[in-house]
Motif scaffolding. Structure first.
Motif, PDB file in Angstrom:
ATOM      1  N   ALA A  26       0.831  -1.209   0.000  1.00 12.12           N
ATOM      2  CA  ALA A  26       0.000   0.000   0.000  1.00 12.12           C
ATOM      3  C   ALA A  26       0.864   1.256   0.000  1.00 12.12           C
ATOM      4  O   ALA A  26       0.570   2.225  -0.717  1.00 12.12           O
ATOM      5  N   ARG A  27       1.918   1.259   0.803  1.00 12.90           N
ATOM      6  CA  ARG A  27       2.788   2.439   0.835  1.00 12.90           C
ATOM      7  C   ARG A  27       3.434   2.694  -0.522  1.00 12.90           C
ATOM      8  O   ARG A  27       3.532   3.853  -0.963  1.00 12.90           O
ATOM      9  N   ALA A  30       0.697   3.970  -2.920  1.00 13.04           N
ATOM     10  CA  ALA A  30       0.293   5.332  -2.576  1.00 13.04           C
ATOM     11  C   ALA A  30       1.338   6.340  -3.040  1.00 13.04           C
ATOM     12  O   ALA A  30       0.995   7.434  -3.520  1.00 13.04           O
ATOM     13  N   THR A  39      -4.050  11.514  -1.924  1.00 11.79           N
ATOM     14  CA  THR A  39      -3.914  10.070  -1.732  1.00 11.79           C
ATOM     15  C   THR A  39      -3.820   9.739  -0.255  1.00 11.79           C
ATOM     16  O   THR A  39      -3.159  10.435   0.514  1.00 11.79           O
ATOM     17  N   ILE A  41      -4.249   6.153   2.763  1.00 11.54           N
ATOM     18  CA  ILE A  41      -4.467   4.741   3.058  1.00 11.54           C
ATOM     19  C   ILE A  41      -5.493   4.681   4.181  1.00 11.54           C
ATOM     20  O   ILE A  41      -5.271   5.250   5.262  1.00 11.54           O
ATOM     21  N   VAL A  47      -5.755   1.802  -0.622  1.00 14.86           N
ATOM     22  CA  VAL A  47      -5.156   3.036  -1.132  1.00 14.86           C
ATOM     23  C   VAL A  47      -6.221   3.772  -1.934  1.00 14.86           C
ATOM     24  O   VAL A  47      -6.841   3.190  -2.832  1.00 14.86           O
TER      25      VAL A  47
END
Length: 339
Positions: A26-27, A30, A39, A41, A47
């Motif tokens: 996810a990081r 993003a 953007t 999470i 995301v």
């Protein structure tokens, strides 16, 4: 942001992210979207990137799932071996003898145990259930207990490789290929003035039930949505009528749960912009996030586009990056045409 498509795919696939543990993937995703819009999470690990006119009447949601199949540690045996089970729909046929990474207190290399064929008396033709398999870390019981805990995740190790032409192989292309298509779509649209609102949703937990897409669609309240996933590409033993072709463009879904006018519009745009495509006809649900999104709140008109992929749920999945590019173009044209 990563502009080269193959590099983007390899970067997304290199970030681990099994269902419920997608934080690293996810990081990375993003960060790739951060130049395209606001953007974040969310609490489910989704995301979310917002673009266009977020106050417009028409709000478009584009979804692809972020998670990948893997394994989960269930216990540590007295001999130091790890017992595991599926985390998502991992293909058990490819596991025996495979190298794996166990994500304990630190990443650890292990091997999925397998019996020598000399000792199996024909058992080499059988594959045990995953919960009967074990992983050898080469550690004692005490060492394993210090570094690994039940619930830790495991991924099969395999190299990322460029094949001939525009084809690549990598773990996690299901569905980081879809994520890459949405990121590239956002890149194509980031300097455009959109009359609609656009939200990119890279959702969690699809391989364990689609909970990320379900909660994401509920909170975002789109007026329509397109789910992007992978589907079966032509290979030996697969009925050509039930699969797409690598390099043949996106597979546009047709199913009772999908919205027919949206599907027809995607077909029109593909023809208008000379984007190659094929049809994927299904008699019920799609088995993708489209099923969860379509019934969110009071209902969301939903379409589906899939990227052809070989060897699904194995660590050697294969796609043609041209199909990712074609999918991104088709989605961008769809969004630009929404008033």
């Amino acid at each position: 942001m990563t502009e080269d498509l193959q590099e983007l795919l390899f970067a997304l696939c290199a970030a681990p992210g099994t269902p419920g543990d997608e934080s690293e993937a996810a990081r990375r995703a993003a960060w790739e979207l951060s130049d395209c819009g606001e953007t974040e999470i969310d609490r489910m690990g989704n995301v979310i990137c917002r673009m266009g006119n977020q106050t417009a009447q028409q709000q478009i949601l584009l979804d692809a799932h972020l998670d990948q199949v893997g394994l989960i540690v269930t216990r540590i045996e007295t001999n130091g071996f790890l017992r595991v089970d599926r985390c998502g729909g991992t293909d058990r046929r490819v596991l025996p003898g495979s190298p794996v990474t166990v994500f304990g207190k630190e990443p650890l290399t292990g091997i999925v145990c397998c019996m020598p064929p000399h000792l199996t008396e024909g058992g080499e033709d059988k594959v045990e259930s995953v919960d009967r398999m074990a992983i050898d870390l080469g550690l004692s019981t005490e060492e394993a207990q210090e570094l690994v805990s039940p619930g830790d995740r495991v991924l099969v190790r395999a190299p990322q490789k460029r094949l001939l032409g525009t084809r690549i192989t990598s773990p996690a292309l299901d569905d980081r290929a879809g994520c890459a298509a949405l990121i590239r779509c956002a890149q194509l649209l980031r300097n455009q003035t959109l009359s609609c609102g656009l939200t990119i949703l890279l959702s969690s937990r699809e391989e364990a039930g689609g909970q990320g897409a379900q909660t994401g669609a509920y909170s975002l309240e789109p007026t329509e949505a397109i789910a992007v996933d992978v589907s079966f590409a032509a290979q030996p033993g697969v009925d050509p009528a039930k699969c797409g072709k690598l390099g043949g463009g996106p597979m546009i879904g047709m199913a009772p749960i999908l919205n027919r006018p949206m599907t027809n519009r995607l077909l029109e745009l593909a023809k208008e912009h000379e984007i190659p495509y094929s049809m994927e006809i299904m008699g019920g649900e799609t088995g993708t996030n489209a099923d969860e999104i379509a019934v969110s709140r009071t209902g969301v008109p939903t379409a589906m586009v899939s990227i052809p992929l070989r060897y699904m749920h194995t660590p050697v999945e294969v796609i043609d990056t041209q199909d990712v590019a074609y999918t991104a173009r088709l989605l961008a044209e769809y969004v630009k045409g929404v008033d």
